[in-house]
Design an enzyme around this catalytic site. Structure first.
Site, PDB file in Angstrom:
ATOM      1  N   GLU A 185     -10.049   7.142   2.869  1.00 33.71           N
ATOM      2  CA  GLU A 185     -11.027   6.299   3.537  1.00 33.71           C
ATOM      3  C   GLU A 185     -10.271   5.057   4.003  1.00 33.71           C
ATOM      4  O   GLU A 185      -9.265   4.686   3.422  1.00 33.71           O
ATOM      5  CB  GLU A 185     -12.138   5.893   2.570  1.00 33.71           C
ATOM      6  CG  GLU A 185     -11.804   4.693   1.661  1.00 33.71           C
ATOM      7  CD  GLU A 185     -10.679   4.955   0.656  1.00 33.71           C
ATOM      8  OE1 GLU A 185     -10.424   6.131   0.340  1.00 33.71           O
ATOM      9  OE2 GLU A 185     -10.053   3.974   0.186  1.00 33.71           O
ATOM     10  N   LYS A 202       0.812  -1.219   0.000  1.00 31.64           N
ATOM     11  CA  LYS A 202       0.000   0.000   0.000  1.00 31.64           C
ATOM     12  C   LYS A 202       0.849   1.274   0.000  1.00 31.64           C
ATOM     13  O   LYS A 202       0.444   2.292  -0.536  1.00 31.64           O
ATOM     14  CB  LYS A 202      -0.954   0.015   1.197  1.00 31.64           C
ATOM     15  CG  LYS A 202      -2.111  -0.962   1.033  1.00 31.64           C
ATOM     16  CD  LYS A 202      -3.190  -0.718   2.074  1.00 31.64           C
ATOM     17  CE  LYS A 202      -4.452  -1.503   1.755  1.00 31.64           C
ATOM     18  NZ  LYS A 202      -4.267  -2.967   1.956  1.00 31.64           N
ATOM     19  N   SER A 255       1.820  -9.775  -0.823  1.00 30.60           N
ATOM     20  CA  SER A 255       1.424  -8.364  -0.714  1.00 30.60           C
ATOM     21  C   SER A 255       1.716  -7.747   0.649  1.00 30.60           C
ATOM     22  O   SER A 255       1.925  -6.543   0.754  1.00 30.60           O
ATOM     23  CB  SER A 255      -0.061  -8.210  -1.046  1.00 30.60           C
ATOM     24  OG  SER A 255      -0.847  -9.068  -0.235  1.00 30.60           O
TER      25      SER A 255
HETATM   26  C1  LIG Z   1      -5.089  -3.956   1.352  1.00 29.43           C
HETATM   27  C2  LIG Z   1      -4.381  -5.217   1.126  1.00 29.43           C
HETATM   28  C3  LIG Z   1      -4.713  -6.088   0.066  1.00 29.43           C
HETATM   29  C4  LIG Z   1      -5.863  -5.847  -0.862  1.00 29.43           C
HETATM   30  O1  LIG Z   1      -5.781  -4.704  -1.643  1.00 29.43           O
HETATM   31  P1  LIG Z   1      -5.492  -4.745  -3.205  1.00 29.43           P
HETATM   32  O2  LIG Z   1      -5.812  -3.367  -3.642  1.00 29.43           O
HETATM   33  O3  LIG Z   1      -6.391  -5.770  -3.824  1.00 29.43           O
HETATM   34  O4  LIG Z   1      -4.071  -5.094  -3.388  1.00 29.43           O
HETATM   35  C5  LIG Z   1      -3.951  -7.229  -0.101  1.00 29.43           C
HETATM   36  N1  LIG Z   1      -2.933  -7.537   0.720  1.00 29.43           N
HETATM   37  C6  LIG Z   1      -2.597  -6.751   1.763  1.00 29.43           C
HETATM   38  C7  LIG Z   1      -1.462  -7.149   2.632  1.00 29.43           C
HETATM   39  C8  LIG Z   1      -3.302  -5.566   1.997  1.00 29.43           C
HETATM   40  O5  LIG Z   1      -2.959  -4.787   3.035  1.00 29.43           O
END
Ligand SMILES: *Cc1c(COP(=O)(O)O)cnc(C)c1O
Length: 393
Positions: free
Chosen positions: A107, A85, A375
């Protein structure tokens, strides 16, 4: 058409916001081509956030899953604040600063995007206000406090379902009336045009790096890319580096929650979503027979959203990417699997992508190469997992 991915995307907003979004689009297109801006962005992504992130060959995980394929992890979990993020919030807050804005708003549902925005706002010295549903704020007291530590004001939204979608509505209202000094930092690859393009642009660094890294490691393109999909920003960030490679198969993993049949899930494409408009764009949306937005469920807050970024809807319809879902309990298995085989505790969102590997490797040939986008890291989820599994800590 501008801002469309096939029929998806677009700009379904009140008249008041149209000129605001047009100005944002123009400024973004200008800055994208500005070498100074690129240099500054790269500097902060490198020196502050910790890029480039490694592309790590997960040898023990590959073996554990039968040794049929080589699994690589793109380590977004190693970034400052613990997930991808920050790529987007550094980009958008820097963009805001260059546009002469004094204030950013955001948000947040579980608080992850709010914390990432507050972090970037502190970094660049902008005022920050984060809208959060009252019910979410109650559940996520730690992230509310984090945002305050970072100097942000948290605006509690006490109307409607008191969750993310009400927070988004309030943020859009604020943006419409204060756009002169304010930029609205949207947290995923969705919202009205130009947001899906902006967020994709700032997350595309994931795919760019991964493309070069896999060439170094394997001297060939990967056979599969796997990423979890909430709004779709980490997935589109990875996919975007490979869209021109037509041998690479792309797989987005949605939250199957308690199973599609239960109705308690967030599987918009792979479940029972239908085309509809939410938060300014046309995509697949979980809705009832009257077009009302349905309640969603996932063990991971980041995947728990009733719509999906419009470019994913388009890639799906073109047949260029495939979308699957993984249930809560499968995701928990994935969470333990990666922790035990590689010493990496994944975010519950990323654990969905890990869990899907178990199914994917059954189709793989010996030399197949898979890149999974990790992610985020799982520190934020440890207490939640213990509670779910009845462990007292
Ligand atoms: C917020 C988040 C997501 C989902 O958001 P995307 O916009 O689909 O990438 C996925 N993994 C983590 C660790 C997150 O914090």
């Amino acid at each position: 058409m501008k801002g469309r991915f096939g029929e998806f995307g677009g700009q379904y907003v009140p008249e008041l916001l149209v000129p605001v979004l047009e100005e944002l689009d123009n400024e973004f297109e200008k800055l994208k081509k500005d070498n100074e801006f690129r240099k500054e962005l790269d500097y902060y992504l490198g020196q502050y956030a910790g890029r480039p992130t490694p592309l790590y060959f997960a040898e023990r995980l590959s073996k554990k899953l039968g040794g049929n394929a080589k699994i690589y992890l793109k380590r977004e979990d190693l970034l400052h604040t613990g997930a991808h993020k920050i790529n987007n919030t550094i980009g958008q807050v820097l963009l805001a600063k260059k546009m002469g804005k004094k204030r950013v708003i955001a948000e947040t549902g579980a608080g992850q995007h709010g914390v990432a925005t507050a972090t970037a706002a502190a970094l660049f010295g902008l005022n920050c206000e984060v809208y959060m549903g009252a019910n979410d704020a109650k559940r996520q007291v730690l992230n509310v406090y984090r945002m305050k530590l970072l100097g942000a004001d948290v605006r509690i939204v006490d109307i409607g379902s008191k969750t993310l979608k009400d927070a988004i509505n309030e943020a859009l209202r604020d943006y419409a009336s204060n756009s002169k000094e304010t930029h609205y930092v949207i947290g995923s690859a969705l919202g009205p045009h130009p947001y899906p393009n902006i967020v994709k642009y700032f997350q595309s660094v994931i795919g760019k790096e991964a493309h070069a890294q896999i060439m170094d490691a394997e001297a060939k393109m990967p056979d599969y890319l796997v990423a979890c999909v909430g709004g779709g920003s980490n997935a589109i960030g990875l996919f975007s580096g490979f869209l021109k490679e037509d041998t690479v198969r792309m797989i987005g993993v949605e939250a199957g929650g308690k199973g599609i049949a239960s109705g308690k899930h967030a599987a918009r494409i792979s479940g029972d979503g239908k085309k509809g408009v939410l938060h300014g764009n046309l995509s697949y949306v979980l809705q009832d027979n009257y077009g009302q937005i349905r309640e969603t469920h996932s063990v991971s807050a980041g995947l728990d959203y009733p719509s999906i970024g419009p470019e994913h809807a388009y890639l799906y319809e073109l047949g260029n990417a495939k979308y699957v879902n993984i249930t809560d309990s499968e995701a928990l298995e994935g969470f333990h699997l990666l922790s035990e085989t590689e010493g990496i505790i994944p975010a519950l969102e990323s654990a969905h992508a890990i869990a899907y590997l178990k199914k994917l490797v059954l189709k793989c040939k010996q030399e197949d190469v898979i890149i999974v986008n990790l992610s985020g890291r799982g520190d934020k989820d440890v207490a939640h997992v213990a509670e779910l599994e009845g462990v007292k800590i």
